[in-house]
Design a protein around this motif. Structure first.
Motif, PDB file in Angstrom:
ATOM      1  N   SER A  93       0.818  -1.216   0.000  1.00 16.51           N
ATOM      2  CA  SER A  93       0.000   0.000   0.000  1.00 16.51           C
ATOM      3  C   SER A  93       0.847   1.260   0.000  1.00 16.51           C
ATOM      4  CB  SER A  93      -0.939  -0.002   1.211  1.00 16.51           C
ATOM      5  OG  SER A  93      -1.882  -1.051   1.118  1.00 16.51           O
ATOM      6  N   ALA A  94       2.131   1.134   0.340  1.00 18.13           N
ATOM      7  CA  ALA A  94       3.036   2.287   0.299  1.00 18.13           C
ATOM      8  C   ALA A  94       3.354   2.702  -1.125  1.00 18.13           C
ATOM      9  CB  ALA A  94       4.326   1.961   1.035  1.00 18.13           C
ATOM     10  N   HIS A  95       3.109   1.808  -2.088  1.00 15.04           N
ATOM     11  CA  HIS A  95       3.547   2.018  -3.464  1.00 15.04           C
ATOM     12  C   HIS A  95       2.418   2.387  -4.411  1.00 15.04           C
ATOM     13  CE1 HIS A  95       7.527   0.066  -2.635  1.00 15.04           C
ATOM     14  NE2 HIS A  95       6.808  -0.568  -1.735  1.00 15.04           N
ATOM     15  N   ILE A  96       1.188   2.313  -3.953  1.00 13.82           N
ATOM     16  CA  ILE A  96       0.045   2.481  -4.854  1.00 13.82           C
ATOM     17  C   ILE A  96      -1.008   3.376  -4.215  1.00 13.82           C
ATOM     18  CG2 ILE A  96       0.380   0.236  -5.969  1.00 13.82           C
ATOM     19  CD1 ILE A  96      -1.815  -0.876  -4.144  1.00 13.82           C
ATOM     20  N   ALA A  97      -1.997   3.747  -5.031  1.00 17.15           N
ATOM     21  CA  ALA A  97      -3.174   4.465  -4.526  1.00 17.15           C
ATOM     22  C   ALA A  97      -4.316   3.477  -4.370  1.00 17.15           C
ATOM     23  CB  ALA A  97      -3.578   5.569  -5.491  1.00 17.15           C
ATOM     24  N   GLN A  98      -5.053   3.586  -3.264  1.00 10.67           N
ATOM     25  CA  GLN A  98      -6.208   2.731  -3.006  1.00 10.67           C
ATOM     26  C   GLN A  98      -7.329   3.588  -2.422  1.00 10.67           C
ATOM     27  OE1 GLN A  98      -3.632   0.016  -0.602  1.00 10.67           O
ATOM     28  NE2 GLN A  98      -4.808  -1.625  -1.591  1.00 10.67           N
ATOM     29  N   GLU A  99      -8.489   3.455  -2.960  1.00 11.77           N
ATOM     30  CA  GLU A  99      -9.621   4.262  -2.512  1.00 11.77           C
ATOM     31  C   GLU A  99      -9.930   3.981  -1.043  1.00 11.77           C
ATOM     32  OE1 GLU A  99     -14.259   5.240  -3.789  1.00 11.77           O
ATOM     33  OE2 GLU A  99     -13.062   3.776  -4.917  1.00 11.77           O
ATOM     34  N   GLY A 100     -10.060   5.061  -0.270  1.00 13.61           N
ATOM     35  CA  GLY A 100     -10.387   4.932   1.142  1.00 13.61           C
ATOM     36  C   GLY A 100      -9.222   4.563   2.034  1.00 13.61           C
ATOM     37  N   TYR A 101      -8.011   4.533   1.475  1.00 17.64           N
ATOM     38  CA  TYR A 101      -6.827   4.132   2.243  1.00 17.64           C
ATOM     39  C   TYR A 101      -5.844   5.289   2.432  1.00 17.64           C
ATOM     40  CZ  TYR A 101      -7.600  -0.955   2.385  1.00 17.64           C
ATOM     41  OH  TYR A 101      -8.069  -2.219   2.660  1.00 17.64           O
ATOM     42  N   LEU A 102      -6.307   6.507   2.332  1.00 18.05           N
ATOM     43  CA  LEU A 102      -5.413   7.663   2.396  1.00 18.05           C
ATOM     44  C   LEU A 102      -4.525   7.622   3.634  1.00 18.05           C
ATOM     45  CD1 LEU A 102      -4.497  10.456   1.344  1.00 18.05           C
ATOM     46  CD2 LEU A 102      -6.428  11.444   2.594  1.00 18.05           C
ATOM     47  N   THR A 103      -5.123   7.366   4.784  1.00 24.78           N
ATOM     48  CA  THR A 103      -4.354   7.388   6.032  1.00 24.78           C
ATOM     49  C   THR A 103      -3.308   6.279   6.067  1.00 24.78           C
ATOM     50  OG1 THR A 103      -6.208   6.152   6.992  1.00 24.78           O
ATOM     51  CG2 THR A 103      -6.115   8.519   7.439  1.00 24.78           C
ATOM     52  N   TYR A 104      -3.731   5.061   5.793  1.00 22.58           N
ATOM     53  CA  TYR A 104      -2.827   3.913   5.896  1.00 22.58           C
ATOM     54  C   TYR A 104      -1.715   3.984   4.856  1.00 22.58           C
ATOM     55  CZ  TYR A 104      -1.210  -0.927   6.093  1.00 22.58           C
ATOM     56  OH  TYR A 104      -0.435  -2.054   6.214  1.00 22.58           O
ATOM     57  N   ASN A 105      -2.083   4.246   3.593  1.00 18.99           N
ATOM     58  CA  ASN A 105      -1.077   4.273   2.541  1.00 18.99           C
ATOM     59  C   ASN A 105      -0.053   5.374   2.766  1.00 18.99           C
ATOM     60  OD1 ASN A 105      -3.011   2.466   1.593  1.00 18.99           O
ATOM     61  ND2 ASN A 105      -2.676   3.006  -0.549  1.00 18.99           N
ATOM     62  N   SER A 106      -0.509   6.523   3.253  1.00 18.22           N
ATOM     63  CA  SER A 106       0.422   7.624   3.526  1.00 18.22           C
ATOM     64  C   SER A 106       1.405   7.244   4.630  1.00 18.22           C
ATOM     65  CB  SER A 106      -0.356   8.879   3.924  1.00 18.22           C
ATOM     66  OG  SER A 106      -1.171   9.326   2.870  1.00 18.22           O
ATOM     67  N   SER A 107       0.905   6.562   5.658  1.00 20.39           N
ATOM     68  CA  SER A 107       1.791   6.172   6.762  1.00 20.39           C
ATOM     69  C   SER A 107       2.845   5.176   6.289  1.00 20.39           C
ATOM     70  CB  SER A 107       0.977   5.584   7.923  1.00 20.39           C
ATOM     71  OG  SER A 107       0.486   4.286   7.627  1.00 20.39           O
ATOM     72  N   LYS A 108       2.452   4.240   5.440  1.00 21.13           N
ATOM     73  CA  LYS A 108       3.413   3.253   4.964  1.00 21.13           C
ATOM     74  C   LYS A 108       4.380   3.851   3.933  1.00 21.13           C
ATOM     75  CE  LYS A 108       2.329  -0.294   7.456  1.00 21.13           C
ATOM     76  NZ  LYS A 108       3.298  -0.815   8.469  1.00 21.13           N
ATOM     77  N   ALA A 109       3.919   4.811   3.142  1.00 23.35           N
ATOM     78  CA  ALA A 109       4.834   5.513   2.239  1.00 23.35           C
ATOM     79  C   ALA A 109       5.882   6.278   3.043  1.00 23.35           C
ATOM     80  CB  ALA A 109       4.057   6.456   1.332  1.00 23.35           C
ATOM     81  N   ALA A 110       5.460   6.812   4.184  1.00 25.54           N
ATOM     82  CA  ALA A 110       6.408   7.514   5.056  1.00 25.54           C
ATOM     83  C   ALA A 110       7.467   6.556   5.591  1.00 25.54           C
ATOM     84  CB  ALA A 110       5.662   8.187   6.198  1.00 25.54           C
ATOM     85  N   VAL A 111       7.095   5.307   5.820  1.00 20.61           N
ATOM     86  CA  VAL A 111       8.073   4.319   6.277  1.00 20.61           C
ATOM     87  C   VAL A 111       9.174   4.149   5.239  1.00 20.61           C
ATOM     88  CG1 VAL A 111       8.433   1.877   6.816  1.00 20.61           C
ATOM     89  CG2 VAL A 111       6.466   3.084   7.772  1.00 20.61           C
ATOM     90  N   LEU A 112       8.819   4.161   3.959  1.00 15.73           N
ATOM     91  CA  LEU A 112       9.832   4.037   2.913  1.00 15.73           C
ATOM     92  C   LEU A 112      10.814   5.201   2.957  1.00 15.73           C
ATOM     93  CD1 LEU A 112       7.675   2.893  -0.152  1.00 15.73           C
ATOM     94  CD2 LEU A 112       8.965   1.464   1.440  1.00 15.73           C
ATOM     95  N   GLY A 113      10.292   6.418   3.094  1.00 17.99           N
ATOM     96  CA  GLY A 113      11.160   7.583   3.166  1.00 17.99           C
ATOM     97  C   GLY A 113      12.026   7.568   4.403  1.00 17.99           C
TER      98      GLY A 113
END
Length: 262
Positions: free
Chosen positions: A148-168
């Motif tokens: 979820s850190a690598h893609i967009a998913q409807e309704g997952y703004l909070t979770y995906n953003s947090s996991k993308a931050a883990v990558l950074g």
């Protein structure tokens, strides 16, 4: 266990969120590799059950009950490592917040997902690094990201953003800690068939594992046509911690059954 990974036996590892699910599988794998393991988790019931079972098998493991967002609890967990153990040189950051919301997310929702996933990860990592030598630490950290850190998913703004931050955060930590001999990587799992996912598929969708994996919108999204078992995520985490991965840092390993390939 035969064919152990190089450079893990006798080491001390700290695993946050290690009381159940992927975390428990990581703890079990590291114990099998000959590590001593500290579990930092806010769930005492599951944590004690896991520790008791592993001790009965002859493994050396202890539970530190605490929240990764509580700086004092984190310091206490590291201070509580027995003096006769080697200092921790392996860290797996699995504790995270699970909030799945879109733009309607409130400030409280964002804190609930970011505090454990990012703030807690940074607090634990800071305490871990504080116990390492300034040079040639021969240490390794693995952080839990997600497909979820690598893609967009409807309704997952909070979770995906947090996991993308883990990558950074992983890349920045890798750069900052490389001079001290610390490698930092992350893994991005696909859907894992654990207790929570089993409950969701059965109760919300009326699907057992076989039916869920056969459904095009669930298991069918993965090239391998199925979900992962927790041990299949624990294995690459153990690899990244080991001397087998001695020239790998600042990267993310997709453990996703081919999800991100299509």
């Amino acid at each position: 266990m035969s064919g152990r990974l190089a450079g893990l036996a006798g080491r001390t590892a700290v695993v946050t969120g290690g009381a159940q699910g992927i975390g428990a599988a990581v703890v079990e794998r590291l114990c099998a590799e000959g590590c001593r393991v500290v579990i930092l988790d806010k769930d005492p019931a599951h944590g004690r059950t896991l520790v008791d079972g592993l001790r009965q098998q002859g493994h050396t493991v202890r539970l530190a009950v605490g929240d990764v967002t509580d700086a004092a609890a984190v310091r206490t967990a590291f201070a509580g490592v027995p003096a006769h153990w080697s200092p921790p040189t392996l860290l797996v950051n699995l504790a995270a917040g699970f909030v799945f919301k879109g733009l309607e997310a409130t400030a409280a929702d964002w804190r609930a997902v970011l505090d454990p996933t990012i703030v807690g990860l940074s607090l634990v990592t800071r305490s871990f690094v504080a116990g390492l030598p300034e040079r040639d630490a021969d240490a390794a950290i693995v952080n839990m990201a997600s497909i979820s850190a690598h893609i967009a998913q409807e309704g997952y703004l909070t979770y995906n953003s947090s996991k993308a931050a883990v990558l950074g955060l992983t890349r920045c930590l890798a750069q900052e800690l490389a001079p001290r001999g610390v490698r930092v990587n992350s893994v991005s799992p696909g859907t894992v068939w654990n207790a929570n996912n089993e409950r969701y598929h059965r109760e919300a969708l009326g699907l057992d594992r076989a039916a869920a994996e056969a459904a095009p919108e669930h298991g069918g999204k993965f090239l391998l046509g199925r979900f992962a078992d927790p041990a299949e995520v624990a294995a690459p985490i153990a690899f990244l911690l080991s001397a087998e991965a001695s020239f790998i840092t600042g990267t993310d390993l997709a453990v996703d059954g081919g999800y991100l390939a299509v």
